[in-house]
Design a protein around this motif. Structure first.
Motif, short mmCIF file in Angstrom:
data_model
loop_
_atom_site.label_atom_id
_atom_site.label_comp_id
_atom_site.label_asym_id
_atom_site.label_seq_id
_atom_site.Cartn_x
_atom_site.Cartn_y
_atom_site.Cartn_z
N THR A 30 0.86 -1.17 0.00
CA THR A 30 0.00 0.00 0.00
C THR A 30 0.90 1.22 0.00
N GLY A 31 0.35 2.38 0.26
CA GLY A 31 1.21 3.56 0.28
C GLY A 31 0.51 4.78 0.82
N VAL A 32 1.31 5.79 1.03
CA VAL A 32 0.85 7.09 1.48
C VAL A 32 1.33 8.09 0.44
N LEU A 33 0.51 9.07 0.17
CA LEU A 33 0.89 10.11 -0.78
C LEU A 33 1.25 11.37 -0.02
N GLN A 34 2.39 11.94 -0.37
CA GLN A 34 2.77 13.25 0.16
C GLN A 34 2.70 14.22 -1.01
N LEU A 35 1.83 15.19 -0.89
CA LEU A 35 1.64 16.20 -1.93
C LEU A 35 2.05 17.54 -1.34
N VAL A 36 3.10 18.12 -1.90
CA VAL A 36 3.61 19.40 -1.41
C VAL A 36 3.32 20.46 -2.46
N ILE A 37 2.68 21.54 -2.04
CA ILE A 37 2.41 22.67 -2.93
C ILE A 37 3.40 23.77 -2.57
N PHE B 72 5.07 9.27 -3.67
CA PHE B 72 4.45 8.04 -3.16
C PHE B 72 5.42 7.40 -2.17
N LEU B 73 4.94 7.17 -0.96
CA LEU B 73 5.75 6.55 0.08
C LEU B 73 5.28 5.11 0.29
N PRO B 74 6.09 4.13 -0.12
CA PRO B 74 5.68 2.73 -0.01
C PRO B 74 5.45 2.29 1.43
N CYS B 75 4.37 1.55 1.61
CA CYS B 75 3.99 1.01 2.91
C CYS B 75 3.57 -0.45 2.72
N VAL B 76 3.46 -1.13 3.82
CA VAL B 76 2.90 -2.47 3.84
C VAL B 76 1.85 -2.50 4.94
N GLN B 77 0.70 -3.08 4.60
CA GLN B 77 -0.34 -3.33 5.60
C GLN B 77 -0.21 -4.79 6.02
N SER B 78 -0.16 -5.02 7.30
CA SER B 78 -0.06 -6.39 7.80
C SER B 78 -0.59 -6.44 9.23
N LYS B 79 -1.41 -7.44 9.52
CA LYS B 79 -1.93 -7.66 10.87
C LYS B 79 -2.59 -6.40 11.44
N ASN B 80 -3.48 -5.80 10.64
CA ASN B 80 -4.24 -4.62 11.05
C ASN B 80 -3.35 -3.42 11.39
N ARG B 81 -2.23 -3.32 10.72
CA ARG B 81 -1.31 -2.23 10.96
C ARG B 81 -0.64 -1.86 9.64
N THR B 82 -0.35 -0.59 9.46
CA THR B 82 0.34 -0.13 8.25
C THR B 82 1.63 0.56 8.67
N TYR B 83 2.71 0.23 7.95
CA TYR B 83 3.98 0.86 8.28
C TYR B 83 4.72 1.25 7.01
N LEU B 84 5.52 2.32 7.14
CA LEU B 84 6.38 2.74 6.04
C LEU B 84 7.45 1.69 5.83
N GLU C 44 15.42 -0.92 1.77
CA GLU C 44 15.58 -0.31 0.43
C GLU C 44 15.13 -1.23 -0.69
N ALA C 45 15.47 -2.50 -0.62
CA ALA C 45 15.08 -3.43 -1.69
C ALA C 45 13.56 -3.56 -1.76
N GLU C 46 12.91 -3.65 -0.61
CA GLU C 46 11.45 -3.77 -0.56
C GLU C 46 10.80 -2.48 -1.07
N LYS C 47 11.36 -1.35 -0.66
CA LYS C 47 10.86 -0.05 -1.11
C LYS C 47 10.96 0.06 -2.63
N LEU C 48 12.10 -0.29 -3.19
CA LEU C 48 12.28 -0.22 -4.65
C LEU C 48 11.36 -1.19 -5.38
N ARG C 49 11.11 -2.35 -4.79
CA ARG C 49 10.20 -3.32 -5.40
C ARG C 49 8.81 -2.70 -5.55
N ILE C 50 8.32 -2.05 -4.50
CA ILE C 50 6.99 -1.44 -4.55
C ILE C 50 6.98 -0.25 -5.51
N LEU C 51 8.02 0.57 -5.48
CA LEU C 51 8.08 1.71 -6.41
C LEU C 51 8.13 1.24 -7.86
#
Length: 160
Positions: free
Chosen positions: A98-105, A115-127, A131-138
């Protein structure tokens, strides 16, 4: 309705277009957050792009989507950034990207769309910090997107 809460359906965009037009007339920036798309489908569909076009014409400066319970790609339409679905932020116990979006004006009106990659697991979401996991999602996000580049920090820009 005017007097009671409910869900604003996107099947017919007329009501939401009016809301966007009113916001555009009264605000410097209009960020549209929309509930759309087919659940579990990582590919955004023609109905979503048609709705995005209507929202852009009404005055949207950026569009962020949700509902599909999975990541969908992103694109720029008429220089407006669109992220079709951020996936799940906190929905159930299964593990998924999953992910979080940071939009800066910025003061000059330009926007950074990250786009900040996240993982949802066991009713929790974390950034994602690995690095390898982050690049995989990106890389996955870029593969399901159209006409954009997503750099190693998650910044999304139109392809030149």
């Amino acid at each position: 309705t005017q007097d009671s809460p409910g869900v604003l359906k996107t099947l017919n965009p007329d009501k939401f277009v009016k809301v966007i037009e009113e916001a555009e007339a009264n605000a410097d920036y209009v960020i549209v957050y929309v509930h759309w798309g087919t659940e579990q489908n990582p590919n955004f569909e023609p109905d979503q792009t048609a709705l995005a076009d209507a929202y852009i014409e009404a005055g949207a400066d950026a569009i962020i989507g949700a509902h599909t319970h999975c990541l969908q790609g992103c694109e720029y339409r008429e220089d407006v950034p669109i992220l079709y679905s951020l996936g799940n932020f906190w929905f159930n116990s299964i593990k998924l990207d999953t992910g979080v979006l940071q939009l800066v004006i910025h003061r000059d009106g330009s926007m950074d769309f990250q786009f900040l990659p996240c993982v949802q697991s066991k009713n929790r979401t974390y950034l994602v910090e690995d690095e390898a996991e982050k690049l995989r999602i990106l890389d996955y996000m870029e593969s399901i997107s159209v006409g954009v580049t997503i750099d190693d920090s998650g910044y999304i820009t139109p392809k030149e």
